[in-house]
Design a protein around this motif. Structure first.
Motif, PDB file in Angstrom:
ATOM      1  N   TYR A 119       0.822  -1.209   0.000  1.00 58.46           N
ATOM      2  CA  TYR A 119       0.000   0.000   0.000  1.00 58.46           C
ATOM      3  C   TYR A 119       0.855   1.258   0.000  1.00 58.46           C
ATOM      4  CZ  TYR A 119      -3.505   3.454   1.266  1.00 58.46           C
ATOM      5  OH  TYR A 119      -4.323   4.565   1.264  1.00 58.46           O
ATOM      6  N   ILE A 120       1.891   1.292   0.835  1.00 59.78           N
ATOM      7  CA  ILE A 120       2.715   2.498   0.885  1.00 59.78           C
ATOM      8  C   ILE A 120       3.496   2.673  -0.410  1.00 59.78           C
ATOM      9  CG2 ILE A 120       4.772   1.462   1.975  1.00 59.78           C
ATOM     10  CD1 ILE A 120       5.013   4.017   3.649  1.00 59.78           C
ATOM     11  N   GLN A 121       3.894   1.579  -1.020  1.00 62.39           N
ATOM     12  CA  GLN A 121       4.574   1.689  -2.310  1.00 62.39           C
ATOM     13  C   GLN A 121       3.636   2.225  -3.382  1.00 62.39           C
ATOM     14  OE1 GLN A 121       6.062  -2.347  -2.731  1.00 62.39           O
ATOM     15  NE2 GLN A 121       8.092  -1.770  -1.985  1.00 62.39           N
ATOM     16  N   GLU A 122       2.392   1.780  -3.326  1.00 57.89           N
ATOM     17  CA  GLU A 122       1.396   2.225  -4.313  1.00 57.89           C
ATOM     18  C   GLU A 122       1.097   3.719  -4.195  1.00 57.89           C
ATOM     19  OE1 GLU A 122      -3.401   1.725  -4.999  1.00 57.89           O
ATOM     20  OE2 GLU A 122      -2.295   0.055  -4.095  1.00 57.89           O
ATOM     21  N   ILE A 123       0.844   4.199  -2.973  1.00 57.03           N
ATOM     22  CA  ILE A 123       0.403   5.588  -2.828  1.00 57.03           C
ATOM     23  C   ILE A 123       1.548   6.591  -2.935  1.00 57.03           C
ATOM     24  CG2 ILE A 123      -1.574   4.909  -1.424  1.00 57.03           C
ATOM     25  CD1 ILE A 123      -0.065   6.014   1.035  1.00 57.03           C
ATOM     26  N   THR A 124       2.796   6.135  -2.738  1.00 55.61           N
ATOM     27  CA  THR A 124       3.924   7.067  -2.811  1.00 55.61           C
ATOM     28  C   THR A 124       4.655   7.025  -4.147  1.00 55.61           C
ATOM     29  OG1 THR A 124       5.454   5.442  -1.833  1.00 55.61           O
ATOM     30  CG2 THR A 124       4.311   6.959  -0.321  1.00 55.61           C
ATOM     31  N   SER A 125       4.261   6.111  -5.018  1.00 56.18           N
ATOM     32  CA  SER A 125       4.931   5.990  -6.317  1.00 56.18           C
ATOM     33  C   SER A 125       4.898   7.316  -7.081  1.00 56.18           C
ATOM     34  CB  SER A 125       4.243   4.897  -7.149  1.00 56.18           C
ATOM     35  OG  SER A 125       4.847   4.792  -8.423  1.00 56.18           O
ATOM     36  N   GLY A 126       6.060   7.765  -7.503  1.00 57.40           N
ATOM     37  CA  GLY A 126       6.156   9.001  -8.275  1.00 57.40           C
ATOM     38  C   GLY A 126       6.152  10.267  -7.442  1.00 57.40           C
ATOM     39  N   THR A 127       6.152  10.126  -6.098  1.00 58.94           N
ATOM     40  CA  THR A 127       6.170  11.295  -5.224  1.00 58.94           C
ATOM     41  C   THR A 127       7.537  11.428  -4.563  1.00 58.94           C
ATOM     42  OG1 THR A 127       5.512  10.228  -3.139  1.00 58.94           O
ATOM     43  CG2 THR A 127       3.744  10.771  -4.707  1.00 58.94           C
ATOM     44  N   VAL A 128       7.728  12.518  -3.843  1.00 60.41           N
ATOM     45  CA  VAL A 128       8.981  12.738  -3.133  1.00 60.41           C
ATOM     46  C   VAL A 128       9.180  11.700  -2.031  1.00 60.41           C
ATOM     47  CG1 VAL A 128       7.977  14.339  -1.448  1.00 60.41           C
ATOM     48  CG2 VAL A 128      10.406  14.518  -2.016  1.00 60.41           C
ATOM     49  N   PHE A 129       8.091  11.067  -1.596  1.00 66.19           N
ATOM     50  CA  PHE A 129       8.167  10.058  -0.541  1.00 66.19           C
ATOM     51  C   PHE A 129       8.154   8.633  -1.093  1.00 66.19           C
ATOM     52  CE2 PHE A 129       6.295  13.703   1.747  1.00 66.19           C
ATOM     53  CZ  PHE A 129       7.212  13.806   2.783  1.00 66.19           C
ATOM     54  N   GLU A 130       8.486   8.450  -2.354  1.00 65.68           N
ATOM     55  CA  GLU A 130       8.440   7.115  -2.957  1.00 65.68           C
ATOM     56  C   GLU A 130       9.180   6.109  -2.065  1.00 65.68           C
ATOM     57  OE1 GLU A 130       9.039   4.909  -7.256  1.00 65.68           O
ATOM     58  OE2 GLU A 130       8.968   7.094  -7.111  1.00 65.68           O
ATOM     59  N   TYR A 131       8.474   5.018  -1.736  1.00 63.90           N
ATOM     60  CA  TYR A 131       8.990   4.087  -0.730  1.00 63.90           C
ATOM     61  C   TYR A 131       9.704   2.899  -1.356  1.00 63.90           C
ATOM     62  CZ  TYR A 131       9.262   1.017   3.313  1.00 63.90           C
ATOM     63  OH  TYR A 131       9.731   0.206   4.312  1.00 63.90           O
ATOM     64  N   ASN A 132      10.864   2.602  -0.797  1.00 65.37           N
ATOM     65  CA  ASN A 132      11.645   1.433  -1.193  1.00 65.37           C
ATOM     66  C   ASN A 132      12.023   0.691   0.079  1.00 65.37           C
ATOM     67  OD1 ASN A 132      13.911  -0.296  -1.804  1.00 65.37           O
ATOM     68  ND2 ASN A 132      14.144   0.800  -3.743  1.00 65.37           N
ATOM     69  N   LYS A 133      11.589  -0.551   0.211  1.00 63.89           N
ATOM     70  CA  LYS A 133      11.806  -1.302   1.449  1.00 63.89           C
ATOM     71  C   LYS A 133      13.282  -1.625   1.674  1.00 63.89           C
ATOM     72  CE  LYS A 133      10.028  -5.293   4.016  1.00 63.89           C
ATOM     73  NZ  LYS A 133       9.370  -4.499   5.058  1.00 63.89           N
ATOM     74  N   VAL A 134      14.050  -1.723   0.605  1.00 62.91           N
ATOM     75  CA  VAL A 134      15.463  -2.092   0.727  1.00 62.91           C
ATOM     76  C   VAL A 134      16.331  -0.884   1.048  1.00 62.91           C
ATOM     77  CG1 VAL A 134      17.443  -3.127  -0.454  1.00 62.91           C
ATOM     78  CG2 VAL A 134      15.145  -4.062  -0.813  1.00 62.91           C
ATOM     79  N   HIS A 135      16.022   0.250   0.418  1.00 64.13           N
ATOM     80  CA  HIS A 135      16.799   1.481   0.638  1.00 64.13           C
ATOM     81  C   HIS A 135      15.832   2.598   1.018  1.00 64.13           C
ATOM     82  CE1 HIS A 135      20.362  -0.466  -0.931  1.00 64.13           C
ATOM     83  NE2 HIS A 135      19.685  -0.823  -2.007  1.00 64.13           N
ATOM     84  N   LEU A 136      15.863   3.008   2.273  1.00 62.02           N
ATOM     85  CA  LEU A 136      14.901   3.993   2.763  1.00 62.02           C
ATOM     86  C   LEU A 136      15.141   5.365   2.141  1.00 62.02           C
ATOM     87  CD1 LEU A 136      12.570   4.632   4.703  1.00 62.02           C
ATOM     88  CD2 LEU A 136      14.283   5.184   6.436  1.00 62.02           C
ATOM     89  N   ASN A 137      14.088   5.925   1.577  1.00 63.93           N
ATOM     90  CA  ASN A 137      14.109   7.261   1.000  1.00 63.93           C
ATOM     91  C   ASN A 137      14.447   8.283   2.090  1.00 63.93           C
ATOM     92  OD1 ASN A 137      13.360   9.792  -0.047  1.00 63.93           O
ATOM     93  ND2 ASN A 137      11.663   8.941  -1.244  1.00 63.93           N
ATOM     94  N   GLU A 138      15.409   9.156   1.823  1.00 65.10           N
ATOM     95  CA  GLU A 138      15.845  10.126   2.837  1.00 65.10           C
ATOM     96  C   GLU A 138      14.754  11.111   3.222  1.00 65.10           C
ATOM     97  OE1 GLU A 138      17.828  13.635   0.040  1.00 65.10           O
ATOM     98  OE2 GLU A 138      19.121  12.391   1.316  1.00 65.10           O
TER      99      GLU A 138
END
Length: 327
Positions: free
Chosen positions: A277-296
């Motif tokens: 869900y978090i990957q879906e809603i943040t895709s293409g935004t400044v908060f885009e989520y990656n479980k392996v490498h946390l977005n700063e």
């Protein structure tokens, strides 16, 4: 195709007894010692399907069935696939401790109630879905009302006092956040939830962060260690759940994070749902989520770090000899 989602309720009643049942996830476990209504529940459920038994099942949302080991096979289970069915297995069922049972949970899309005093380590489940039966009397005293009482009502255990380091389950985004919040030299990983007890013994005086959504039976191994090793357990649903609850993504979140409508066939446990869900809603935004490498974006500002720690109910700095938690 229909997969079971959300809360399911049903009642099972006889002349003197009423079971009031509410399920929140695809796997619910009822535990307890002898003479705690577990066997009665299964016997009444079987009787409810016999005409003239005097036992009545009221379920508006799903069919409820009690199955035996003999009825647990691929040919029989296929009839329940993708249907609104709650399947109950009692303490005599050895199948619930097999990998085949895990596969059945994942493939049928049904809800399962397991009546057992034993652990089932072949699948992950939530701490919140471990229950015992408790009773009270109805208002008119005509029936004994038996309901489900959660064994673990909190998501924090132990005493938050003088912990100087953090243990996480893995080395992905959650650990990376704590590296940034507290300093990587104070953060360790257990490399899996089954290794948490060993990590507590190795790194005493620690805050232990686990995914409560899949830490069901494992919590029994950890709680006895907390006092002896001065550790504090935090078991929020998952790191992704914490991010969604923090308010950082409030303009993107459109569901009830605490009671999401989770597809019971697609997701064995909720932490997988929160990740998707978090990957879906943040895709293409400044908060885009990656479980392996946390977005700063989640930690670059002190405000965001504090919002995340607030959900965990953790201090903004670890204990040291010169600085306490609460200065």
């Amino acid at each position: 195709i229909s997969y079971m989602k959300g809360i399911r309720k049903f009642q099972l009643s006889s002349k003197n007894i009423l079971f009031d049942i509410e399920l929140h996830r695809n796997v619910t476990v009822i535990r307890g010692d002898g003479a705690t209504y577990k066997t009665m529940f299964c016997n009444m459920l079987r009787a409810a399907h016999v005409k003239g038994s005097g036992v009545h099942l009221r379920s508006y949302q799903a069919e409820v069935l009690c199955l035996t080991d003999q009825e647990f096979n691929a040919d029989n289970l296929v009839q329940y696939k993708n249907k609104d069915v709650i399947l109950v297995f009692d303490e005599s069922s050895s199948c619930i401790r097999t990998t085949a049972f895990r596969e059945a949970i994942e493939s049928t899309g049904c809800y399962f109630i397991l009546i057992t005093r034993n652990r089932c380590n072949c699948f992950g489940m939530s701490m919140k879905e471990l229950y015992e039966f408790t009773y009270s009397d109805s208002v008119d005293l005509s029936k004994r009302v038996i309901s489900m009482n959660p064994l673990y009502k909190s998501d924090c255990y132990g005493i938050l006092s003088n912990q100087s380091q953090v243990i996480t389950e893995d080395s992905n985004a959650g650990k990376q956040f704590f590296n940034r919040a507290y300093g990587h030299e104070h953060v360790y990983t257990s490399h899996g939830k089954s290794n948490i007890p060993a990590a507590i013994k190795e790194y005493s005086d620690s805050i232990v962060v686990v995914d409560g959504a899949a830490f069901g039976f494992e919590v029994e191994d950890v709680l006895p260690l907390l006092s002896a090793y001065n550790c504090y357990l935090v078991a929020k649903e998952s790191f992704e759940y914490v991010l969604l609850k923090s308010g950082i993504l409030k303009n993107l979140v459109t569901i009830n994070i605490d009671e999401p409508e989770v597809d019971s066939k697609k997701y064995l446990t909720w932490e997988r749902f929160y990740t998707d869900y978090i990957q879906e809603i943040t895709s293409g935004t400044v908060f885009e989520y990656n479980k392996v490498h946390l977005n700063e974006a989640y930690y670059i500002s002190q405000d965001n770090k504090q919002k995340i720690l607030d959900v965990y109910k953790l201090p903004y700095a670890l204990f040291s000899e010169t600085t306490s938690y609460f200065e």
